[in-house]
Scaffold this motif. Structure first.
Motif, mmCIF file in Angstrom:
data_model
loop_
_atom_site.group_PDB
_atom_site.id
_atom_site.type_symbol
_atom_site.label_atom_id
_atom_site.label_comp_id
_atom_site.label_asym_id
_atom_site.label_seq_id
_atom_site.Cartn_x
_atom_site.Cartn_y
_atom_site.Cartn_z
ATOM 1 N N GLN A 167 0.844 -1.190 0.000
ATOM 2 C CA GLN A 167 0.000 0.000 0.000
ATOM 3 C C GLN A 167 0.881 1.242 0.000
ATOM 4 O O GLN A 167 2.029 1.209 0.438
ATOM 5 N N ASP A 201 -0.757 4.568 0.732
ATOM 6 C CA ASP A 201 -1.378 5.611 1.551
ATOM 7 C C ASP A 201 -2.148 4.958 2.692
ATOM 8 O O ASP A 201 -3.218 4.398 2.491
ATOM 9 N N ARG A 202 -1.565 5.051 3.896
ATOM 10 C CA ARG A 202 -2.171 4.415 5.060
ATOM 11 C C ARG A 202 -2.121 5.363 6.247
ATOM 12 O O ARG A 202 -1.319 6.318 6.284
ATOM 13 N N ASP A 259 2.109 6.494 8.765
ATOM 14 C CA ASP A 259 3.053 6.801 7.708
ATOM 15 C C ASP A 259 4.466 6.301 8.001
ATOM 16 O O ASP A 259 5.308 6.266 7.104
ATOM 17 N N THR A 274 5.656 -1.050 9.576
ATOM 18 C CA THR A 274 5.388 -2.265 8.790
ATOM 19 C C THR A 274 6.104 -3.480 9.380
ATOM 20 O O THR A 274 5.663 -4.627 9.200
ATOM 21 N N GLN A 320 -2.770 -3.821 7.722
ATOM 22 C CA GLN A 320 -3.539 -3.024 6.765
ATOM 23 C C GLN A 320 -3.491 -1.529 7.079
ATOM 24 O O GLN A 320 -3.822 -0.698 6.207
ATOM 25 N N PHE A 321 -3.075 -1.158 8.293
ATOM 26 C CA PHE A 321 -2.975 0.260 8.665
ATOM 27 C C PHE A 321 -1.575 0.805 8.435
ATOM 28 O O PHE A 321 -1.311 1.966 8.709
ATOM 29 N N THR A 322 -0.671 -0.042 7.949
ATOM 30 C CA THR A 322 0.684 0.401 7.602
ATOM 31 C C THR A 322 0.844 0.312 6.085
ATOM 32 O O THR A 322 -0.121 0.074 5.356
ATOM 33 N N TYR A 323 2.074 0.516 5.624
ATOM 34 C CA TYR A 323 2.317 0.373 4.196
ATOM 35 C C TYR A 323 2.142 -1.071 3.728
ATOM 36 O O TYR A 323 2.003 -1.312 2.549
ATOM 37 N N GLY A 324 2.160 -1.979 4.653
ATOM 38 C CA GLY A 324 1.858 -3.380 4.325
ATOM 39 C C GLY A 324 3.043 -4.136 3.757
ATOM 40 O O GLY A 324 3.938 -3.557 3.127
#
Length: 398
Positions: free
Chosen positions: A32, A34-35, A38, A43, A76-80
């Protein structure tokens, strides 16, 4: 509580996944762009947690799945990280394969419902076809590994059940073989005892008489009886050995003795027991209706009479030894009586195997057997052996 030690292969999987995840993170490869969080280092947190759960995939599968699910949601709330998602699929698979039976049934249904719920939820929210892609990805990450694990577990359980059945079949076959060997050895022991004991008893008695009495006539008579019984006993032994050997098919097996040979058997007993003052008689009250007895019944009756005469020769005092045969529509009755008491002259020792063998023969045919002293009507007792054998073959009761 002490945690179980992780399996070596699980540690290797966890280390390999963590190393690949760190390498991709170092090159900035994310799922991802945009989460809410930042920071790039964020991650690594789900990645490290998922790698730790991979180490527990076999020893604590349910715990690994629960914590791994939370780690995937946090990712899912990070860059993944793609490696975090791939390791989660393996954790789902392991939860079904190595988890409890209840867990193995529950996880595929749960992941299937989650996949459907996610797909419907995003369709309602986005109202476009992109929601189907999200649902497909959710199914690939959760439902597909669960189904794969269920298939693998089912195959493993089927193979294990087949292995257990094979072991049980082999065990039962070995038990049957052992029982067959024991039964055959018992049958051979009965045949050997019944065939040879009579001759050896006569030899023992007459050889003792020849050694203890310094009379030429008595010695000659004893040696004559000894020679006759030695020759007959040797012939019986050769016949038995011939039956035990592997036959090439040329030689025919010796015929089993029948009740028609009782006259010869009693004539031999008269010769062997003359010096001991024993007189042998045969009373046959069977009706000549033409009906033949089964071969096993005739053999058992013959052997019972033979062993009873041998026991009389060994232990009976001087007097009459009677053999009685009677038959009705359903059974054949064999009865042998001999006098009880001390007698002069030598006696042959007994082992007690004769009564056991007779009882076993009758039990195998489902008949009745009794042996012991009974009143003779003159105020004394006689030894009686009585067997009731079925006139038709039947299976003995268990």
């Amino acid at each position: 509580m002490t945690l179980p030690r992780p399996h070596r292969d699980d540690l290797l999987i966890a280390a390999g996944g963590l190393a690949i995840g760190l390498l991709m993170w170092s090159f900035g490869l994310h799922t991802q762009t945009d989460r809410p969080i930042d920071a790039r280092w964020a991650t690594l947190v789900p990645l490290l947690v998922m790698a730790a759960m991979e180490a527990l995939r076999r020893t604590l599968p349910q715990t690994a799945l629960t914590i791994g699910t939370l780690a995937l949601v946090a990712d899912q709330f990070t860059y993944g990280s793609l490696v975090t998602a791939l390791m989660f699929t393996d954790v789902v698979y392991a939860a079904v394969v190595y988890g409890s039976p209840a867990s193995a049934r529950r996880v595929p249904w749960s992941t299937g419902l989650i996949t459907i719920g996610v797909t419907i939820g995003f369709l309602v929210w986005w109202q476009n076809a992109a929601a189907l892609v999200i649902g497909l990805i959710t199914g690939m990450v959760s439902f597909l590994p669960a189904v794969t694990g269920a298939v693998v577990r089912n195959h493993r359980e089927t193979a294990e059940a087949a292995r257990l059945r094979a072991e049980q079949t082999a065990l039962l076959a070995e038990m049957d073989r052992s029982q067959a060997v024991v039964a055959e050895r018992a049958r051979m022991a009965r045949e050997l005892h019944d065939m040879v004991a009579n001759h050896l008893s006569a030899i023992a008695i007459h050889s003792t008489a020849a050694l203890s009495l310094d009379e030429a006539a008595t010695t000659r008579q004893a040696l004559t009886v000894i020679r006759e019984n030695s020759v007959e006993g040797l012939a019986e032994m050769r016949r038995l050995i011939g039956l035990l050997r592997d036959s090439s098919g040329d030689a025919e097996p010796a015929a089993a003795p029948t009740l028609a040979g009782l006259e010869a058997l009693i004539a031999q007993a008269r010769t062997n027991g003359r010096s001991s003052g024993l007189a042998f008689t045969l009373v046959d009250t069977r009706e000549e209706d033409g009906a033949r007895l089964p071969a096993p019944v005739e053999l058992a009756a013959y052997r019972i009479v033979q062993e009873s005469l041998t026991n009389a020769l060994k232990h009976a005092s001087a007097g009459a030894v009677g053999v009685f045969l009677g038959r009705d529509a359903r059974s054949l009755t064999v009865r042998v009586t001999s006098p009880i008491g001390d007698r002069p002259g030598p006696r042959a020792p007994g082992s007690g195997a004769g009564l056991v063998g007779m009882r076993e023969r009758v039990a195998l045919l489902g008949g009745e057997f009794e042996a012991g002293p009974v009143p003779d009507g003159n105020g004394s007792k006689t030894w009686q052996v009585r067997a009731v054998l079925p006139a038709e073959e039947r299976t003995p009761e268990a």
